[in-house]
Write a protein that holds these residues in place. Sequence first.
Motif, PDB file in Angstrom:
ATOM      1  N   GLY A  38       2.710  15.830 -24.727  1.00  0.00           N
ATOM      2  CA  GLY A  38       1.244  15.940 -24.533  1.00  0.00           C
ATOM      3  C   GLY A  38       1.063  15.954 -23.144  1.00  0.00           C
ATOM      4  O   GLY A  38       0.284  16.803 -22.698  1.00  0.00           O
ATOM      5  N   ASN A  39       1.753  15.061 -22.473  1.00  0.00           N
ATOM      6  CA  ASN A  39       1.310  15.088 -21.019  1.00  0.00           C
ATOM      7  C   ASN A  39       1.977  16.286 -20.255  1.00  0.00           C
ATOM      8  O   ASN A  39       1.230  16.837 -19.184  1.00  0.00           O
ATOM      9  N   LYS A  42      -0.646  19.209 -20.540  1.00  0.00           N
ATOM     10  CA  LYS A  42      -1.666  18.785 -19.935  1.00  0.00           C
ATOM     11  C   LYS A  42      -1.393  19.026 -18.601  1.00  0.00           C
ATOM     12  O   LYS A  42      -2.219  20.074 -17.789  1.00  0.00           O
ATOM     13  N   TYR A  43      -0.588  18.562 -17.899  1.00  0.00           N
ATOM     14  CA  TYR A  43      -0.203  18.768 -16.291  1.00  0.00           C
ATOM     15  C   TYR A  43       0.031  20.298 -16.048  1.00  0.00           C
ATOM     16  O   TYR A  43      -0.655  20.699 -15.045  1.00  0.00           O
ATOM     17  N   ARG A  46      -3.434  22.369 -16.355  1.00  0.00           N
ATOM     18  CA  ARG A  46      -4.416  21.881 -15.448  1.00  0.00           C
ATOM     19  C   ARG A  46      -4.091  22.109 -13.807  1.00  0.00           C
ATOM     20  O   ARG A  46      -5.122  21.977 -13.131  1.00  0.00           O
ATOM     21  N   ASP A  55       0.292  17.773  -9.838  1.00  0.00           N
ATOM     22  CA  ASP A  55       0.494  17.744 -11.483  1.00  0.00           C
ATOM     23  C   ASP A  55       1.772  18.525 -11.878  1.00  0.00           C
ATOM     24  O   ASP A  55       2.305  18.078 -12.951  1.00  0.00           O
TER      25      ASP A  55
END
Length: 87
Positions: A38-39, A42-43, A46, A55
């Motif tokens: 998930g992370n 996300k990174y 974005r 990121d």
Amino acid sequence: MSDNVHNPKHYQGRNGLEAIDVHRNFMNDEQLTGYHLGNLIKYVLRYRRKNGIEDLEKAKVHMDWLIEKEKAMMLQLEALVGGTNDQ
């Protein structure tokens, strides 16, 4: 100087305990894999709009964890399969 990728001060408690250490302590392997996946997503999604290269570096930390986890699982599987054929 603070390392916002590998050792971010804003994720440390008063005694230096990091949030990731709490995750590792209370999550099973499947949950921890989901956390890292998930992370990573996300990174990557974005990075152009928020923190740029930082990121992507954070995404790499999660990708590296996932790669090491998969390698370990493959080694375990090979050991099981290889062990049954050795007679």
